[in-house]
Design a protein around this motif. Structure first.
Motif, PDB file in Angstrom:
ATOM      1  N   GLY A  11     110.877 -10.500  -7.177  1.00 25.59           N
ATOM      2  CA  GLY A  11     112.056 -11.268  -7.573  1.00 25.59           C
ATOM      3  C   GLY A  11     112.037 -12.663  -6.970  1.00 25.59           C
ATOM      4  N   TYR A 130     122.523  -7.748   1.290  1.00 21.03           N
ATOM      5  CA  TYR A 130     121.408  -8.307   0.513  1.00 21.03           C
ATOM      6  C   TYR A 130     120.151  -7.426   0.504  1.00 21.03           C
ATOM      7  CZ  TYR A 130     117.925 -12.121  -0.325  1.00 21.03           C
ATOM      8  OH  TYR A 130     116.901 -12.900  -0.773  1.00 21.03           O
ATOM      9  N   MET A 134     118.100  -5.621  -2.607  1.00 19.21           N
ATOM     10  CA  MET A 134     116.667  -5.884  -2.818  1.00 19.21           C
ATOM     11  C   MET A 134     115.892  -4.559  -2.914  1.00 19.21           C
ATOM     12  SD  MET A 134     114.213  -8.416  -0.670  1.00 19.21           S
ATOM     13  CE  MET A 134     112.438  -8.120  -0.555  1.00 19.21           C
ATOM     14  N   ASP A 137     116.540  -3.238  -6.312  1.00 22.17           N
ATOM     15  CA  ASP A 137     115.771  -3.963  -7.342  1.00 22.17           C
ATOM     16  C   ASP A 137     114.425  -3.272  -7.565  1.00 22.17           C
ATOM     17  OD1 ASP A 137     117.716  -5.960  -7.338  1.00 22.17           O
ATOM     18  OD2 ASP A 137     116.591  -7.287  -5.993  1.00 22.17           O
ATOM     19  N   GLN A 152     109.680 -11.795   3.923  1.00 23.02           N
ATOM     20  CA  GLN A 152     110.361 -10.659   3.283  1.00 23.02           C
ATOM     21  C   GLN A 152     109.849  -9.309   3.761  1.00 23.02           C
ATOM     22  OE1 GLN A 152     113.025 -10.991   1.196  1.00 23.02           O
ATOM     23  NE2 GLN A 152     112.842 -13.115   1.873  1.00 23.02           N
TER      24      GLN A 152
END
Ligand code: TRP
Length: 354
Positions: A11, A130, A134, A137, A152
């Motif tokens: 993403g 957040y 993620m 996702d 990340q």
């Protein structure tokens, strides 16, 4: 051992202009991965609300990331390109993950601490949650591989922790429903519903640093536009920025050893190597002993050669927002089918009535 089918997911947030660092570090990798993998690439617009709620140009930002994906060579027909908000299953799974993740885990996230700054009381609840979105996702597609930057990595470890806890806590529901697959966790075989996602970190992609300070990452939030090359920069802008890039007075060394303690030289050589798809050693074999007055024009030529076609295609695509929206809608539809399949299974595992 039945292991999960490999699936790549990544993403990108629709905030700020994409720059050379995003291209070399992320998008170019996305393009390469699609050769041998099933890939899903997502413009994570819901993540964009976490740091700042109102974005005047949200739609343009979403389209411009999409245009960059397409211009760089991502095949939206073979793979899936869409924006996150078109698939509400991400948010739905994120809610479940909010109930899987522990507050103690979230409190360890260094990016939250950095982004929230001193006034943590004023950070949004979304910024805190957040990493849970993620994880959703990725796992709503049960994706196995995630190309991301170094920053990340911690979020992906959290995604594994969430997957592991879900797998363990619902083990007695997963097995009888027959929904999981056997995976190896370390030496242990485990019957799991969610895979243990693996980061695909860097490889040959460089850390692209600011053109004004070789010790800082190239960043869309740097106040100086001269510090970065944007994917929407035209030939003149690219040339000007490289000519004005900070350097030191010495000639280039002939060995990579000689780049130590010379962050600006190291950065420009690294950018050259990445754009040419070779190593720094090879670049220095060619330019060692040369002054920046020789190296910079060569770098300008190379950067323009690689970036100008992408730039031109992005501009062409941005002139037809309707086409970009259609690509996203089509990707969204296909993503929703897959995500809804997972959600139905998750609902069954949890025991929700449907
Ligand atoms: N957090 C990522 C970033 O800032 C963006 C992101 C959101 C992402 N969801 C993701 C990346 C899922 C990989 C997979 O770069």
């Amino acid at each position: 051992m039945t292991e999960f089918k490999p699936l790549v997911f990544s993403g990108v947030q629709p905030t700020g202009n994409l720059h050379l660092g995003n291209y070399l570090g992320a998008i170019r990798k996305f393009v390469a991965l699609q050769e041998n993998n099933d890939c899903i690439y997502c413009v994570v617009d819901m993540h964009a609300l976490t740091a700042q709620l109102v974005h005047e140009d949200m739609a343009t930002q979403i389209r411009s990331i999409t245009a960059a994906f397409l211009a760089a060579g991502i095949d939206a027909k073979k793979h899936i390109v869409f924006n996150q908000s078109q698939v509400p299953q991400h948010a739905e799974l994120a809610w479940i993950f909010n109930c899987v993740a522990r507050i103690g885990w979230m409190n360890r996230m260094t990016q939250f601490k950095d982004k929230a700054g001193k006034d943590r009381e004023q950070a949004s609840l979304g910024l805190y949650a957040y990493p849970s979105l993620m994880a959703a996702d990725i796992l709503v597609y049960r994706a196995t591989h995630v190309p991301v930057g170094d920053d990340q990595k911690q979020h992906l470890e959290l995604a594994r922790d969430i997957a592991m806890k879900f797998n363990m806590d619902f083990h007695d529901k997963i097995v009888p429903t027959g929904l999981g697959v056997d995976i190896k966790v370390g030496e242990e075989p485990v019957h799991a519903y969610f895979p243990m996602v693996e980061p695909l970190i860097d490889g040959p992609a460089p850390r692209v640093m600011s053109l004004k300070d070789g010790t800082k990452k190239m960043s869309k939030s740097d106040p100086s536009d001269l510090s970065r090359i944007n994917l929407m920069d035209d030939q003149d802008a690219i040339s000007k920025k490289i000519r004005k890039a900070k350097t030191d007075p010495d000639a280039l060394p002939s060995e990579t050893e000689g780049l130590k303690g010379r962050p600006e030289a190291d950065n420009l050589v690294g950018i050259f190597a990445a754009l040419a798809d070779t190593s720094k050693a090879d670049v220095l074999a060619e330019f060692g002993g040369q002054q920046f007055s020789v190296f910079k024009p060569a770098l300008v030529d190379l950067a323009v050669e690689v970036l100008a076609p992408i730039n031109a295609e992005m501009r062409r695509l941005m002139e037809d927002p309707g086409h970009i929206d259609a690509v996203l809608r089509d990707g969204g539809e296909r993503a929703r089918v897959r995500a809804e399949k997972t959600m139905n299974e998750v609902r069954d595992i949890i025991g929700f009535v449907r």
